[in-house]
Design a protein around this motif. Structure first.
Motif, PDB file in Angstrom:
ATOM      1  N   GLY A 298       0.854  -1.191   0.000  1.00  8.54           N
ATOM      2  CA  GLY A 298       0.000   0.000   0.000  1.00  8.54           C
ATOM      3  C   GLY A 298       0.884   1.233   0.000  1.00  8.54           C
ATOM      4  N   SER A 299       0.686   2.101   0.962  1.00  8.28           N
ATOM      5  CA  SER A 299       1.508   3.322   1.047  1.00  8.28           C
ATOM      6  C   SER A 299       2.631   3.185   2.071  1.00  8.28           C
ATOM      7  N   THR A 300       2.827   1.997   2.615  1.00  8.77           N
ATOM      8  CA  THR A 300       3.828   1.764   3.654  1.00  8.77           C
ATOM      9  C   THR A 300       5.091   1.146   3.064  1.00  8.77           C
ATOM     10  N   LEU A 301       6.238   1.737   3.382  1.00  5.80           N
ATOM     11  CA  LEU A 301       7.527   1.171   2.985  1.00  5.80           C
ATOM     12  C   LEU A 301       7.812  -0.027   3.878  1.00  5.80           C
ATOM     13  N   VAL A 302       7.979  -1.195   3.267  1.00  5.06           N
ATOM     14  CA  VAL A 302       8.205  -2.430   4.009  1.00  5.06           C
ATOM     15  C   VAL A 302       9.700  -2.719   4.136  1.00  5.06           C
ATOM     16  N   GLN A 303      10.437  -2.510   3.044  1.00  3.09           N
ATOM     17  CA  GLN A 303      11.868  -2.830   3.020  1.00  3.09           C
ATOM     18  C   GLN A 303      12.532  -1.971   1.960  1.00  3.09           C
ATOM     19  N   SER A 304      13.776  -1.585   2.214  1.00  5.86           N
ATOM     20  CA  SER A 304      14.558  -0.818   1.248  1.00  5.86           C
ATOM     21  C   SER A 304      15.977  -1.362   1.223  1.00  5.86           C
ATOM     22  N   ASP A 305      16.494  -1.610   0.030  1.00  6.25           N
ATOM     23  CA  ASP A 305      17.856  -2.121  -0.123  1.00  6.25           C
ATOM     24  C   ASP A 305      18.606  -1.238  -1.108  1.00  6.25           C
ATOM     25  N   LEU A 306      19.898  -1.038  -0.859  1.00  5.43           N
ATOM     26  CA  LEU A 306      20.758  -0.290  -1.777  1.00  5.43           C
ATOM     27  C   LEU A 306      21.612  -1.276  -2.558  1.00  5.43           C
ATOM     28  N   VAL A 307      21.709  -1.064  -3.869  1.00  7.28           N
ATOM     29  CA  VAL A 307      22.549  -1.913  -4.711  1.00  7.28           C
ATOM     30  C   VAL A 307      23.405  -1.032  -5.607  1.00  7.28           C
ATOM     31  N   ASP A 308      24.599  -1.505  -5.903  1.00  6.19           N
ATOM     32  CA  ASP A 308      25.511  -0.801  -6.803  1.00  6.19           C
ATOM     33  C   ASP A 308      25.395  -1.388  -8.196  1.00  6.19           C
ATOM     34  N   ILE A 309      25.271  -0.528  -9.191  1.00  8.64           N
ATOM     35  CA  ILE A 309      25.191  -0.920 -10.588  1.00  8.64           C
ATOM     36  C   ILE A 309      26.424  -0.391 -11.297  1.00  8.64           C
ATOM     37  N   GLY A 310      27.170  -1.288 -11.933  1.00 10.47           N
ATOM     38  CA  GLY A 310      28.268  -0.822 -12.758  1.00 10.47           C
ATOM     39  C   GLY A 310      29.557  -1.527 -12.476  1.00 10.47           C
ATOM     40  N   PRO A 311      30.553  -1.219 -13.266  1.00  9.04           N
ATOM     41  CA  PRO A 311      30.581  -0.319 -14.416  1.00  9.04           C
ATOM     42  C   PRO A 311      30.053  -0.940 -15.703  1.00  9.04           C
ATOM     43  N   ASP A 312      29.861  -2.241 -15.729  1.00  7.44           N
ATOM     44  CA  ASP A 312      29.287  -2.911 -16.897  1.00  7.44           C
ATOM     45  C   ASP A 312      27.932  -3.481 -16.485  1.00  7.44           C
ATOM     46  N   LYS A 313      27.373  -4.353 -17.306  1.00  7.62           N
ATOM     47  CA  LYS A 313      26.115  -5.006 -16.922  1.00  7.62           C
ATOM     48  C   LYS A 313      26.319  -5.712 -15.588  1.00  7.62           C
ATOM     49  N   THR A 314      25.412  -5.442 -14.671  1.00  6.65           N
ATOM     50  CA  THR A 314      25.522  -5.976 -13.328  1.00  6.65           C
ATOM     51  C   THR A 314      24.239  -6.706 -12.973  1.00  6.65           C
ATOM     52  N   ALA A 315      24.368  -7.912 -12.471  1.00 10.28           N
ATOM     53  CA  ALA A 315      23.212  -8.669 -11.983  1.00 10.28           C
ATOM     54  C   ALA A 315      23.144  -8.495 -10.476  1.00 10.28           C
ATOM     55  N   GLN A 316      21.989  -8.104  -9.975  1.00 12.06           N
ATOM     56  CA  GLN A 316      21.787  -7.911  -8.544  1.00 12.06           C
ATOM     57  C   GLN A 316      20.593  -8.730  -8.080  1.00 12.06           C
TER      58      GLN A 316
ATOM     59  N   PRO B 244      10.458  -9.032   0.898  1.00 11.64           N
ATOM     60  CA  PRO B 244       9.752  -9.230   2.166  1.00 11.64           C
ATOM     61  C   PRO B 244       8.574 -10.194   1.979  1.00 11.64           C
ATOM     62  N   GLN B 245       7.961 -10.588   3.060  1.00  9.67           N
ATOM     63  CA  GLN B 245       6.838 -11.532   3.005  1.00  9.67           C
ATOM     64  C   GLN B 245       5.655 -10.974   2.228  1.00  9.67           C
ATOM     65  N   SER B 246       5.353  -9.694   2.425  1.00  9.24           N
ATOM     66  CA  SER B 246       4.168  -9.106   1.807  1.00  9.24           C
ATOM     67  C   SER B 246       4.511  -7.743   1.201  1.00  9.24           C
ATOM     68  N   PHE B 247       4.181  -7.562  -0.078  1.00 17.30           N
ATOM     69  CA  PHE B 247       4.372  -6.288  -0.758  1.00 17.30           C
ATOM     70  C   PHE B 247       3.537  -6.297  -2.033  1.00 17.30           C
ATOM     71  N   ASP B 248       3.209  -5.095  -2.519  1.00 17.85           N
ATOM     72  CA  ASP B 248       2.456  -4.993  -3.763  1.00 17.85           C
ATOM     73  C   ASP B 248       3.056  -3.988  -4.739  1.00 17.85           C
ATOM     74  N   GLN B 249       4.192  -3.387  -4.361  1.00 16.09           N
ATOM     75  CA  GLN B 249       4.853  -2.434  -5.246  1.00 16.09           C
ATOM     76  C   GLN B 249       6.352  -2.461  -5.003  1.00 16.09           C
ATOM     77  N   ILE B 250       7.116  -2.357  -6.103  1.00 14.10           N
ATOM     78  CA  ILE B 250       8.576  -2.212  -6.046  1.00 14.10           C
ATOM     79  C   ILE B 250       8.908  -0.891  -6.714  1.00 14.10           C
ATOM     80  N   VAL B 251       9.719  -0.076  -6.057  1.00 12.86           N
ATOM     81  CA  VAL B 251      10.151   1.210  -6.612  1.00 12.86           C
ATOM     82  C   VAL B 251      11.667   1.198  -6.727  1.00 12.86           C
ATOM     83  N   ILE B 252      12.163   1.433  -7.943  1.00 12.09           N
ATOM     84  CA  ILE B 252      13.604   1.537  -8.193  1.00 12.09           C
ATOM     85  C   ILE B 252      13.904   3.027  -8.359  1.00 12.09           C
ATOM     86  N   ASP B 253      14.776   3.562  -7.515  1.00 12.74           N
ATOM     87  CA  ASP B 253      15.028   5.001  -7.494  1.00 12.74           C
ATOM     88  C   ASP B 253      16.526   5.266  -7.310  1.00 12.74           C
ATOM     89  N   CYS B 254      16.911   6.507  -7.543  1.00 15.04           N
ATOM     90  CA  CYS B 254      18.294   6.930  -7.300  1.00 15.04           C
ATOM     91  C   CYS B 254      18.550   6.987  -5.796  1.00 15.04           C
TER      92      CYS B 254
END
Length: 123
Positions: free
Chosen positions: A88-106, A111-121
């Motif tokens: 809903g409107s509640t942040l359940v979990q937030s993780d930081l990941v590093d991307i680069g310098p080439d194609k990176t798999a992360q 979490p157990q329950s969520f309905d939205q994923i937001v990828i942001d700077c």
């Protein structure tokens, strides 16, 4: 007459440039999780300016979110992004990941329950 036409053209150009570019808007996708739920994936305009997302999916059990991305621009840069899980409107979990310098798999554990994923700077 020429001065008026030049002034009108300048005003039109300035008005056009003052509107946000449609390509700089957040992008949202509805995706299905392996557990049968519908998830809204949002990639913010800031993230879209800094990284290029090649692929994203869930593990077969649904407990891991996988993403393959690379930074835009120079190949020597590393970008840190946040992957947020919301219920809903509640942040359940937030993780930081590093991307680069080439194609990176992360991989990020979901979490157990969520309905939205937001990828942001980050930062």
């Amino acid at each position: 007459m020429k001065k008026t036409a030049a002034f009108v053209a300048l005003v039109i150009i300035l008005i056009t440039l003052s509107f946000p570019c449609p390509s700089s808007a957040d992008k949202s996708f509805n995706i299905h999780s392996p557990l049968g739920g519908l998830i809204k994936l949002t990639i913010t305009s800031c993230a879209l300016k800094n990284i290029r997302v090649y692929d994203f999916d869930f593990s077969s059990s649904g407990d891991v979110f996988n993403m393959v991305a690379a930074p835009h621009g120079s190949s020597g840069s590393i970008n840190t992004i946040s992957i947020e899980f919301h219920e809903g409107s509640t942040l359940v979990q937030s993780d930081l990941v590093d991307i680069g310098p080439d194609k990176t798999a992360q991989q990020v554990y979901c979490p157990q329950s969520f309905d939205q994923i937001v990828i942001d700077c980050f930062g």
